[in-house]
Design a protein around this motif. Structure first.
Motif, PDB file in Angstrom:
ATOM      1  N   ARG A  71       0.810  -1.221   0.000  1.00  0.00           N
ATOM      2  CA  ARG A  71       0.000   0.000   0.000  1.00  0.00           C
ATOM      3  C   ARG A  71       0.844   1.272   0.000  1.00  0.00           C
ATOM      4  NH1 ARG A  71      -4.931  -1.665   4.169  1.00  0.00           N
ATOM      5  NH2 ARG A  71      -5.858  -3.237   2.766  1.00  0.00           N
ATOM      6  N   GLU A  72       1.989   1.239   0.702  1.00  0.00           N
ATOM      7  CA  GLU A  72       2.767   2.473   0.846  1.00  0.00           C
ATOM      8  C   GLU A  72       3.212   3.065  -0.487  1.00  0.00           C
ATOM      9  OE1 GLU A  72       6.850   4.111   2.945  1.00  0.00           O
ATOM     10  OE2 GLU A  72       5.907   2.300   3.753  1.00  0.00           O
ATOM     11  N   PRO A  73       3.864   2.291  -1.395  1.00  0.00           N
ATOM     12  CA  PRO A  73       4.278   2.907  -2.660  1.00  0.00           C
ATOM     13  C   PRO A  73       3.109   3.340  -3.540  1.00  0.00           C
ATOM     14  CG  PRO A  73       4.702   0.546  -2.678  1.00  0.00           C
ATOM     15  CD  PRO A  73       4.348   0.909  -1.277  1.00  0.00           C
ATOM     16  N   VAL A  74       2.009   2.593  -3.492  1.00  0.00           N
ATOM     17  CA  VAL A  74       0.853   2.973  -4.306  1.00  0.00           C
ATOM     18  C   VAL A  74       0.233   4.268  -3.784  1.00  0.00           C
ATOM     19  CG1 VAL A  74      -1.459   2.313  -5.044  1.00  0.00           C
ATOM     20  CG2 VAL A  74       0.375   0.603  -5.018  1.00  0.00           C
TER      21      VAL A  74
ATOM     22  N   ILE B 228      -0.494   8.840 -13.865  1.00  0.00           N
ATOM     23  CA  ILE B 228       0.452   8.524 -12.792  1.00  0.00           C
ATOM     24  C   ILE B 228       1.292   7.309 -13.167  1.00  0.00           C
ATOM     25  CG2 ILE B 228       0.691   7.851 -10.370  1.00  0.00           C
ATOM     26  CD1 ILE B 228      -1.964   9.292  -9.836  1.00  0.00           C
ATOM     27  N   ALA B 229       0.667   6.311 -13.768  1.00  0.00           N
ATOM     28  CA  ALA B 229       1.398   5.099 -14.172  1.00  0.00           C
ATOM     29  C   ALA B 229       2.508   5.427 -15.154  1.00  0.00           C
ATOM     30  CB  ALA B 229       0.425   4.088 -14.784  1.00  0.00           C
ATOM     31  N   THR B 230       2.218   6.276 -16.128  1.00  0.00           N
ATOM     32  CA  THR B 230       3.239   6.620 -17.126  1.00  0.00           C
ATOM     33  C   THR B 230       4.374   7.428 -16.511  1.00  0.00           C
ATOM     34  OG1 THR B 230       2.023   8.627 -17.834  1.00  0.00           O
ATOM     35  CG2 THR B 230       1.549   6.574 -19.003  1.00  0.00           C
ATOM     36  N   LEU B 231       4.070   8.233 -15.488  1.00  0.00           N
ATOM     37  CA  LEU B 231       5.132   8.980 -14.810  1.00  0.00           C
ATOM     38  C   LEU B 231       6.099   8.044 -14.108  1.00  0.00           C
ATOM     39  CD1 LEU B 231       3.274  12.031 -13.185  1.00  0.00           C
ATOM     40  CD2 LEU B 231       4.501  11.941 -15.362  1.00  0.00           C
TER      41      LEU B 231
ATOM     42  N   VAL C  37      -0.482   8.412  -5.135  1.00  0.00           N
ATOM     43  CA  VAL C  37      -1.736   9.159  -5.098  1.00  0.00           C
ATOM     44  C   VAL C  37      -1.581  10.463  -4.320  1.00  0.00           C
ATOM     45  CG1 VAL C  37      -4.154   9.097  -4.378  1.00  0.00           C
ATOM     46  CG2 VAL C  37      -3.058   7.025  -5.283  1.00  0.00           C
ATOM     47  N   GLU C  38      -0.871  10.398  -3.203  1.00  0.00           N
ATOM     48  CA  GLU C  38      -0.707  11.580  -2.356  1.00  0.00           C
ATOM     49  C   GLU C  38       0.139  12.661  -3.029  1.00  0.00           C
ATOM     50  OE1 GLU C  38       0.946   9.732   1.036  1.00  0.00           O
ATOM     51  OE2 GLU C  38      -0.968   8.890   1.720  1.00  0.00           O
ATOM     52  N   ASN C  39       0.950  12.261  -4.024  1.00  0.00           N
ATOM     53  CA  ASN C  39       1.775  13.228  -4.760  1.00  0.00           C
ATOM     54  C   ASN C  39       1.247  13.416  -6.178  1.00  0.00           C
ATOM     55  OD1 ASN C  39       3.967  13.836  -2.807  1.00  0.00           O
ATOM     56  ND2 ASN C  39       4.310  11.638  -2.943  1.00  0.00           N
ATOM     57  N   ALA C  40      -0.060  13.387  -6.312  1.00  0.00           N
ATOM     58  CA  ALA C  40      -0.684  13.446  -7.635  1.00  0.00           C
ATOM     59  C   ALA C  40      -0.623  14.832  -8.281  1.00  0.00           C
ATOM     60  CB  ALA C  40      -2.137  12.977  -7.545  1.00  0.00           C
TER      61      ALA C  40
ATOM     62  N   ARG D  13       7.978  16.552  -8.577  1.00  0.00           N
ATOM     63  CA  ARG D  13       7.184  17.570  -7.883  1.00  0.00           C
ATOM     64  C   ARG D  13       7.777  17.953  -6.521  1.00  0.00           C
ATOM     65  NH1 ARG D  13       2.656  13.973  -9.516  1.00  0.00           N
ATOM     66  NH2 ARG D  13       1.899  14.744 -11.519  1.00  0.00           N
ATOM     67  N   GLY D  14       9.112  18.061  -6.482  1.00  0.00           N
ATOM     68  CA  GLY D  14       9.781  18.504  -5.273  1.00  0.00           C
ATOM     69  C   GLY D  14       9.962  17.433  -4.218  1.00  0.00           C
TER      70      GLY D  14
END
Length: 380
Positions: free
Chosen positions: A40-43, A90-93, A47-50, A106-107
């Motif tokens: 869960r953590e990496p997924v 997000i997947a492509t990033l 999301v939290e850095n979307a 994103r910093g």
């Protein structure tokens, strides 16, 4: 009967938009929450850095153009469509950051810097799978659209990767690549908003044109920003160092010929050589020329919704919202705002009509030029 001004209407849309984007973030969590606590953590880090949720914003704006009712909440299907589109982005990033060996996104540490390449790739794959599952839940058409979008994005990125350090890269090559790797997903974002709002064929085509042209404009602005990024704290001219020669470099090569090409063929470029390329790009006026092309695409995007009978009544409000969005993007570097204002004010900044032209056909930056965008690297 009182009719609100575009400014008042835009304020209402912005308020609605912010509420809906909160719902989109919730939908992202629901769609992407892994079945096992160990992964869960990496997924959820993804999301939290979307970021700014540009693509969901386009989904929502497109739906507002079709269904402008303000007396009720936006349909949940539109929210879920926006989450599906953002999941693909997000997947492509994730895959981009592994390919580029990027350490910052994103910093914050990129997912590969934080968890390693293997987890980054597998997380990207998981997101792609969940994207397609989410699209399938929306309907067969939506699933096909997302699958075709992924295909076009891969083609666009592969086209770019096939011409690294290629000093002969042309405008046509560049537009073919960004049409797939970037513009296609923004086109799909607008299409998703239309599909989830039960738009008819004409409305869908108008909004697809809106998204495609906006995607082309944003990628060109992003490539200009890469050349002018020293004042923003970003690594300047990263694309040039990586051998990705974007529109400003292509235009400068047309002006300086052998002088610039003799540097561009070298790989890897030294910092000194990179600085020389950047200096020549500025000297040639290529950045202002590229900015005019971006402005033309922006104008075409707005024209697509301003000329269609179904979307025209609401287009002034969306123009105001879109203008705010573009201004926030251009504000990342002071030079971009000046360039955009100059491009907008210049007679050359308004293109001849492309009504009836095949999608992707666009007038070039100089009189007599013509560039064709083919099938669409991804904006932050």
């Amino acid at each position: 009967m009182y009719s609100p001004s575009p400014g008042e209407g835009a304020a209402r849309i912005q308020e609605r938009l912010q509420k809906d984007l909160v719902r989109v973030r919730d939908a992202l969590h629901s769609l992407l929450l892994p079945p096992h606590f160990r992964i869960r953590e990496p997924v959820l880090y993804s999301v939290e850095n979307a970021g700014r949720l540009l693509r969901p914003t386009l989904v929502l704006l497109a739906s507002y153009l079709i269904d402008s009712a303000e007396d009720g909440p936006t349909d949940q299907g539109v929210i879920e469509g926006a989450a599906v589109v953002e999941t693909l982005h997000i997947a492509t990033l994730h895959h981009d950051d592994v390919i580029d060996e990027a350490q910052i996104r994103r910093g914050e540490p990129s997912i590969n810097a934080k968890y390693g390449d293997a987890i980054a790739l597998l997380t990207g794959d998981y997101l792609l799978a969940r994207c397609m599952e989410g699209a399938a839940a929306l309907g067969r058409t939506q699933l096909l659209v997302m699958a075709e979008t992924l295909t076009n994005m891969c083609v666009g990125q592969m086209l770019e990767s096939s011409q690294l350090h290629d000093a002969t890269r042309s405008e046509e090559d560049y537009f073919a690549s960004i049409s797939g790797k970037t513009a296609r997903l923004l086109r799909t974002a607008a299409a998703m908003g239309a599909l989830q709002s039960e738009a008819d064929k004409g409305e869908l085509e108008a909004l697809e044109s809106f998204g495609h042209n906006l995607g082309m404009a944003f990628q060109i602005w992003d490539d200009i920003l890469d050349i002018c990024s020293r004042e923003t704290g970003k690594e300047p001219a990263k694309d040039i160092l990586n051998g990705v020669y974007t529109l400003p470099v292509i235009y400068a090569a047309q002006d300086f010929g052998d002088r610039l090409e003799s540097i561009l063929w070298k790989q890897p470029l030294s910092d000194e050589q990179c600085h020389e390329v950047v200096a020549l790009v500025h000297e040639s006026g290529a950045i202002a020329r590229a900015a005019k092309v971006a402005q033309r695409y922006t104008d075409d995007a707005l024209r697509a919704v301003e000329t269609h009978p179904a979307t025209a009544p609401h287009a002034p409000v969306v123009r105001r919202c879109l203008s705010d969005l573009v201004e926030s993007f251009a504000a990342q570097h002071p030079a971009l705002r000046a360039l955009r204002e100059a491009a907008s004010a210049s007679p050359e900044g308004t293109p001849p009509s492309t009504d009836g032209a095949p999608e992707g056909t666009h007038p070039g930056a100089r009189k007599g030029d013509k560039t064709t965008a083919g099938p669409g690297r991804v904006l932050p």
